[in-house]
Design a protein around this motif. Structure first.
Motif, PDB file in Angstrom:
ATOM      1  N   ILE A   5      38.061  42.962  44.760  1.00 33.04           N
ATOM      2  CA  ILE A   5      37.833  43.758  45.951  1.00 33.04           C
ATOM      3  C   ILE A   5      39.147  44.002  46.695  1.00 33.04           C
ATOM      4  CG2 ILE A   5      36.786  43.756  48.275  1.00 33.04           C
ATOM      5  CD1 ILE A   5      34.392  42.253  46.882  1.00 33.04           C
ATOM      6  N   PHE A   6      39.885  42.928  46.920  1.00 31.92           N
ATOM      7  CA  PHE A   6      41.049  43.108  47.783  1.00 31.92           C
ATOM      8  C   PHE A   6      42.291  43.552  47.057  1.00 31.92           C
ATOM      9  CE2 PHE A   6      38.318  40.464  50.387  1.00 31.92           C
ATOM     10  CZ  PHE A   6      38.389  41.120  51.611  1.00 31.92           C
ATOM     11  N   HIS A   7      42.292  43.449  45.829  1.00 31.95           N
ATOM     12  CA  HIS A   7      43.497  43.830  45.093  1.00 31.95           C
ATOM     13  C   HIS A   7      43.371  45.220  44.490  1.00 31.95           C
ATOM     14  CE1 HIS A   7      47.242  43.272  43.022  1.00 31.95           C
ATOM     15  NE2 HIS A   7      46.659  43.433  41.813  1.00 31.95           N
TER      16      HIS A   7
ATOM     17  N   VAL B  54      35.696  29.899  41.266  1.00 37.71           N
ATOM     18  CA  VAL B  54      36.662  30.748  40.561  1.00 37.71           C
ATOM     19  C   VAL B  54      36.079  32.155  40.432  1.00 37.71           C
ATOM     20  CG1 VAL B  54      37.871  31.104  38.386  1.00 37.71           C
ATOM     21  CG2 VAL B  54      37.749  28.833  39.374  1.00 37.71           C
ATOM     22  N   HIS B  55      34.750  32.163  40.110  1.00 40.10           N
ATOM     23  CA  HIS B  55      34.026  33.434  40.017  1.00 40.10           C
ATOM     24  C   HIS B  55      34.163  34.203  41.333  1.00 40.10           C
ATOM     25  CE1 HIS B  55      30.220  35.539  38.338  1.00 40.10           C
ATOM     26  NE2 HIS B  55      31.238  36.385  38.569  1.00 40.10           N
ATOM     27  N   ALA B  56      33.895  33.453  42.410  1.00 42.50           N
ATOM     28  CA  ALA B  56      33.992  34.094  43.733  1.00 42.50           C
ATOM     29  C   ALA B  56      35.417  34.620  43.970  1.00 42.50           C
ATOM     30  CB  ALA B  56      33.628  33.070  44.801  1.00 42.50           C
ATOM     31  N   LEU B  57      36.388  33.903  43.540  1.00 39.58           N
ATOM     32  CA  LEU B  57      37.791  34.288  43.714  1.00 39.58           C
ATOM     33  C   LEU B  57      38.090  35.579  42.938  1.00 39.58           C
ATOM     34  CD1 LEU B  57      40.023  32.893  45.295  1.00 39.58           C
ATOM     35  CD2 LEU B  57      40.877  31.949  43.166  1.00 39.58           C
ATOM     36  N   SER B  58      37.486  35.609  41.730  1.00 38.47           N
ATOM     37  CA  SER B  58      37.709  36.821  40.930  1.00 38.47           C
ATOM     38  C   SER B  58      37.170  38.041  41.643  1.00 38.47           C
ATOM     39  CB  SER B  58      37.078  36.646  39.550  1.00 38.47           C
ATOM     40  OG  SER B  58      35.702  36.797  39.619  1.00 38.47           O
ATOM     41  N   ILE B  59      35.985  37.847  42.229  1.00 39.91           N
ATOM     42  CA  ILE B  59      35.387  38.953  42.961  1.00 39.91           C
ATOM     43  C   ILE B  59      36.307  39.317  44.148  1.00 39.91           C
ATOM     44  CG2 ILE B  59      33.473  39.613  44.449  1.00 39.91           C
ATOM     45  CD1 ILE B  59      31.775  37.837  42.388  1.00 39.91           C
ATOM     46  N   LEU B  60      36.835  38.295  44.795  1.00 42.58           N
ATOM     47  CA  LEU B  60      37.745  38.535  45.918  1.00 42.58           C
ATOM     48  C   LEU B  60      38.928  39.371  45.461  1.00 42.58           C
ATOM     49  CD1 LEU B  60      38.281  37.083  48.924  1.00 42.58           C
ATOM     50  CD2 LEU B  60      40.147  36.051  47.627  1.00 42.58           C
TER      51      LEU B  60
END
Lengths: 145, 999
Positions: free
Chosen positions: B105-107, B96-102
């Motif tokens: 970055i992308f949003h 989930v942490h990784a997703l937040s970072i994603l």
């Protein structure tokens, strides 16, 4: 003569049944002209003495608290008399009596007192018969003028 | 009958107490047994209880161990699950942490955004395997109220609250812009409108860490679950940003619902042992009110086994824990039941064994006690039997003595021949009966252990002479030789019981004579040491019944006393010689004097009695000493007798410290040998006490010489022994001619030196030839070569021969020869004066001498006794005075008095004899002192001190009484009633002790 024979039988019977022992013969031997009635005298003494003692014994043993020392003293006296007269059986019973006395057994004493009494009265009656017979014999030897 | 009853009474009296005591003892013993037996059930109960307790202890121990093991297992299982749950959770959170970072970055960095709803949905759907625990994930953007309109316009939809209403005005909004398909219902919803979510969002952005909500029912699955919220920051946020910075930098929130139930379910299904274990997960942020995240809501009351593992889901604000318990109680292992059971069984078995042993022990002790009882009964019966025998025998003896005495007197009267015969027969029978009774009495006494031996000095030789003199009549009928020989080594006087000794010898000799028809009976006494030497020197010793070679002389006769063969050839000459060899001629010295100097005090005598009779049959030899047992019934028929004699002899010999044994060969003879231990008596002790037992042999023949003509060495040795005892020196020659020669040679000048006697054995004498020899002797005398012819004495065995040879010889001696018969014969022949020993003074008369005219005081409280004592003392001529008490006696005996002696009864009332004597002695002491004072003043007249002999009269003559008598100052005692013998002793002791008191 019949009296003499009777006397003889009586005497031998008394010896044979153990009522009397050698001592009585000794007594008879002591009788001599100087003491013509010695045996009769001693026998009478013995009978009186014995009767008295047996009476005393009966009285003593009748009491609730028996004084065995006193009883013993009386029995000793009777034993001494009977030994002197040669009344063997009375003497033996007396010895037994003293054993009970020393054992302080009242029942035993009463039992032996009966035995002593029996023996004594038996002897006394025989003695009396003997004395009577002796008198008869003497009377036949020395008929009264 | 009279005696019988008396006997019974005696037993009763004597044993009564003893019996009572014994009974009491037995009663006690039995009670003790009973008590022990009574305590036993208690002990058994205690034992069982102990066994149960022990089993229970084992059981509990095992149970506890099982529980511990189960707990341990539970702990490990619980921890394992907790860790796995935590790990999985962590992995999801990380993703989930990784997703937040994603998203950040992308949003936010890309403009326009590189992510739209479709991309997000696709991506998240495709990466959902990474987040197995999240059933869906959504992203909500942070919107401030001023941006709301712009936002709504941009997206073309209006934010809704959780309740599907239009979002009211508030500080911030968090509308979901991207959502995974699984949670598409969340789209457009303002997460800030939900209380829980709002809180979560605020916490997440301040901490920068994943946060969790309270567990609740998820909207989709209705499973219990939590919502995970993760803040998404703008990309330029520094790592060590402060809380404000972080709030500031917050761009949106990523959230997902954790389906905890499924999660745990999946997890558990992967692990072993999930059947056994019950897992509950709680949120315990509020410790007092734990909220269930998984598992049954109602926690079971099975507090028994519970393990709690802490769970860390990365949210510092919340705390979770996992509670594990077993679904069911761990089953008890079989061992927990079987082991205690086994223990119990073992205990019970041991108990049984102990119990069995115990009862066995009881039984054995009981048996043992019974045995003891029986044994004592048997012993008592045995003693009673012996006593009965002793008493009855005694009782029979008394009248029997009367019978015998009467018969004696009857025989003294004038009777016809027939009457006399009858009376004699009766007397004989009576005597036999008495003898038998005496034997039985002895035997009974011995068995009852009441036979006691005396110890008085006696002369063995004269005793044996007496014994053989008892049998002449029987010997004369049968013409057998009876001889006695005592070795020189045997002391002249020994101390022992002469009557018992005589009894044994008489019995054995009597037997020997009874069973012997021809030949001899030979009694030989030697010291045991000597006999041993003999047997050592001559090796071939005979054994019973074995036919041994017996040396015989040329003419076929045996070298024994009579020439007949004997069973035991120890008495034959070959052996016999050895006994004599040491001192061939004991000269004139009194025999035995030599041995008196020997050091040993005790000597063992060996007495052997040899006969040449019928012997004892082999089969009967081993029961010879059994009472009432004869060889066989025919024996008693032929020879009579009861067979008790030998057994008594055996008893007596054993009592004397010896043994008895025999050697016998049927139809050849028997030899009985017994030993006895006696003491040597020194010569001086013998002076008067033995006088009554043996008459001393006359000494008038000392130094004389004799020639003995005898072909048989054994017999000649016996004859020589007797002659030697008289002090006569003997020369033995083999035949008549040698005898005459010897006489001739010895033709010395002095008559004393010459043999003055010629003893000739009967069987050596050949009338035809030997008469001539005698004639030669006569001739010698005629020639004047010899002054005096020797006295010719023929020794014969039977009375008949006496008549036959009477004319030829000076004297004919009939056997058995004894020293005393020889002495009397010689005395007649030689006219030697033998001083006649004075008879013992007649005691009665002696007593009379002592007592006649004496004043004697008799003290006795018993009139009968007094009278008898009086008469008895009077008989001896004493003047008797009688008093009846100790006090009277004292008043009479106040010195000075005229009494010469006092007989004092010991037991008297008031003052007994001891006390009276003490007082008498005291008075005497005072009187003596006074007298001494007077005498010192008066000078010279020294009269004797007062000391009245006082003799105690007592019925029980025991040592203690005697000691008491002496202590209280008496001089002796006499037994009551008076016994002449004792009276004599006591009185004579007094007379000897005190010099005649009255002149």
């Amino acid at each position: 003569m019949a009296a003499a024979m009777q006397l003889n039988t009586l005497m031998s019977n008394m010896f044979a049944t153990g009522l009397l022992d050698d001592q009585f013969q000794q007594l008879q031997m002591l009788q001599d002209p100087s003491a013509p009635d010695f045996v009769a005298e001693v026998v009478t003494l013995f009978c009186e003495d014995g009767e008295r003692i047996i009476g005393e014994l009966a009285k003593l043993l009748d009491k609730p608290a028996v004084d065995f020392d006193k009883v013993d003293a009386f029995v000793h006296q009777l034993k001494g008399s009977s030994a002197s007269v040669g009344a063997q059986r009375v003497k033996n019973t007396c010895i037994q009596f003293r054993e009970f006395c020393q054992g302080k057994s009242r029942d035993g004493c009463l039992k032996t007192l009966d035995a002593v009494r029996n023996d004594f009265y038996d002897l006394r009656s025989k003695f009396q018969t003997m004395l009577q017979l002796e008198q008869q014999v003497q009377a036949s030897f020395y008929p009264k003028q | 009958m009279g005696s019988g009853s008396k006997l019974g009474k005696k037993e009763d009296g004597g044993r009564g107490m003893e019996k009572e005591a014994k009974q009491q003892q037995q009663l006690q013993l039995r009670q003790r047994h009973a008590a022990r037996r009574g305590r036993r059930p208690l002990a058994a109960l205690a034992f069982v209880a102990m066994a149960v307790a022990c089993s229970a202890a084992v059981h509990w121990q095992l149970r506890r161990e099982t529980m511990e093991r189960a707990e341990l297992r539970l702990v490990s299982m619980c921890e394992e699950r907790a860790r796995m749950l935590q790990e999985q959770f962590g992995v999801t959170v990380n993703h989930v942490h990784a997703l937040s970072i994603l998203i950040s970055i992308f949003h936010f960095e890309k403009n326009p955004s590189a992510i739209d709803q479709d991309t997000f949905a696709k991506y998240t759907a495709m990466t959902s395997f990474e987040r197995p625990l999240l059933n869906g994930i959504a992203y909500a953007e942070r919107i401030f109220p001023h941006e709301k309109e712009m936002f709504e316009r941009k997206h073309g939809w209006i934010m809704k609250t959780m309740n599907r209403e239009a979002a009211p005005l508030q500080e911030e909004y968090a509308p979901v812009i991207f959502s995974q398909d699984t949670v598409s219902y969340l789209a457009r919803m303002d997460m800030m409108s939900g209380e829980e979510d709002r809180e979560n969002i605020l916490r997440a952005r301040t901490t920068g860490k994943p946060v969790l909500t309270n567990p609740f029912r998820l909207l989709g699955s209705n499973h219990l679950g939590v919502v995970l919220t993760f803040a998404v920051y703008r990309p330029n946020l520094p790592a060590d940003a402060s809380v404000e910075q972080r709030v500031e930098a917050t761009a949106g929130y990523l959230g997902g619902a954790f389906d905890v139930e499924t999660l745990v379910e999946n997890l558990l299904s992967k692990l072993a042992g999930n059947q056994d274990i019950l897992v509950n997960v709680y949120d315990v942020t509020n410790a007092s009110e734990p909220m269930a995240m998984y598992g049954s809501q109602t926690p079971d009351d099975k507090v028994g086994l519970l393990h709690v593992s802490m769970l860390d889901f990365g949210d510092p604000f919340r705390r979770h824990e996992m509670r594990c318990s077993y679904t069911q109680k761990p089953p008890l292992p079989w061992s927990a039941i079987s082991n205690p059971l086994g223990t119990f069984v073992i205990w019970m078995l041991v108990g049984y064994i102990i119990c069995a042993a115990w009862s066995r022990y009881d039984k054995v002790t009981e048996d043992c006690r019974k045995m003891e009882e029986l044994k004592t009964q048997a012993e008592a019966a045995d003693i009673a039997k012996s006593q009965f025998l002793a008493t009855v025998s005694h009782e029979i003896r008394t009248p029997m003595n009367g019978v015998l005495g009467m018969l004696d007197m009857l025989l003294g009267t004038d009777l016809t021949m027939t009457q006399k015969d009858f009376a004699q027969t009766a007397q004989g029978c009576g005597k036999n009966l008495i003898r038998l009774i005496n034997d039985v009495l002895d035997r009974a006494k011995f068995e009852a252990g009441r036979l006691e031996l005396e110890a008085v000095p006696f002369d063995l030789r004269s005793l044996l002479d007496d014994v053989i003199s008892l049998f002449p009549s029987k010997l004369k009928e049968k013409s057998i030789e009876l001889a006695v020989f005592v070795c020189d080594d045997v002391p002249k006087l020994v101390i022992g019981d002469p009557w018992r000794f005589q009894q044994i010898v008489t019995n054995l000799v009597g037997n020997a004579v009874k069973f012997t028809e021809r030949g001899h009976v030979f009694v030989r006494v030697s010291l045991a040491e000597q006999s041993n030497v003999e047997t050592c020197r001559v090796p071939n010793v005979t054994l019973n019944g074995k036919d041994c070679k017996v040396e015989s002389t040329a003419n076929g006769a045996f070298n024994t006393l009579s020439g007949f063969q004997a069973a035991d050839e120890r008495n034959s000459w070959e052996y016999f010689k050895l006994l004599l060899s040491d001192k061939e001629l004991p000269s004139n010295e009194l025999e035995g004097e030599k041995c008196n100097q020997m050091d040993a005090d005790q000597v063992t005598l060996m007495i052997s009695i040899e006969d040449t009779g019928v012997g004892i049959p082999l089969h009967a030899q081993d029961r010879v000493f059994t009472p009432f047992m004869q060889a066989d019934s025919s024996t008693s028929r032929n020879y009579g007798g009861t067979g008790i004699g030998l057994s008594i002899s055996k008893c007596l010999a054993e009592l004397m410290g010896g043994q008895i044994s025999f050697t016998s060969r049927p139809s050849i003879g028997s030899t009985f040998t017994f030993s006895a231990v006696v003491k040597r008596a020194s010569e001086d002790t013998s002076s008067d006490s033995e006088r009554s037992l043996c008459e001393a042999l006359p000494t008038a023949f000392r130094g004389m010489k004799a020639i003995l003509v005898d072909g048989k060495p054994v017999r000649s040795a016996v004859t020589r022994y007797h002659l030697n005892r008289l002090g006569i020196t003997v020369q033995v020659v083999n035949n008549m001619s040698m005898g005459v020669q010897a006489f001739g040679q010895n033709g010395a000048t002095e008559s004393r030196e010459k043999p003055s006697m010629l003893f000739i054995q009967n069987d050596i004498w050949r009338p035809e030839t030997d008469i001539q020899l005698l004639n030669r002797l006569h001739a010698l005398r005629m020639n004047g070569q010899v002054h005096e012819l020797p006295k010719l004495i023929l020794l014969v065995t039977s009375e008949a021969d006496k008549e036959k040879y009477g004319s030829t010889f000076n004297a004919v001696l009939c056997k058995p020869i004894r020293a005393s018969t020889i002495a009397s014969c010689l005395q007649q022949l030689l006219q030697v004066e033998i001083p006649v020993r004075k008879e013992n003074q007649n005691r009665p008369s002696f007593l009379r001498n002592l007592l006649v005219g004496k004043n004697i005081l008799v003290v006795d409280d018993n009139k009968v006794n007094l009278r008898v004592a009086h008469a008895a003392l009077k008989k001896y001529g004493a003047k008797v005075h009688c008093v009846e008490s100790g006090k009277d006696a004292i008043s009479l005996l106040q010195p000075p008095h005229f009494f010469d002696a006092c007989f004092m009864d010991v037991q008297m009332p008031e003052m007994d004899g001891f006390e009276a004597t003490r007082q008498i002695r005291e008075m005497e002491k005072k009187a003596n002192e006074e007298k001494r004072e007077q005498s010192t003043s008066a000078e010279g007249s020294t009269s004797a001190d007062w000391h009245l002999p006082v003799l105690a009269m007592t019925a029980d003559v025991i040592q203690a009484t005697y000691d008491k008598c002496i202590k209280s100052g008496m001089d002796g005692y006499v037994s009551k009633p008076f016994d002449e013998q004792q009276l004599y002793q006591a009185v004579s002791r007094l007379v000897v002790g005190t010099t005649d008191p009255a002149p």
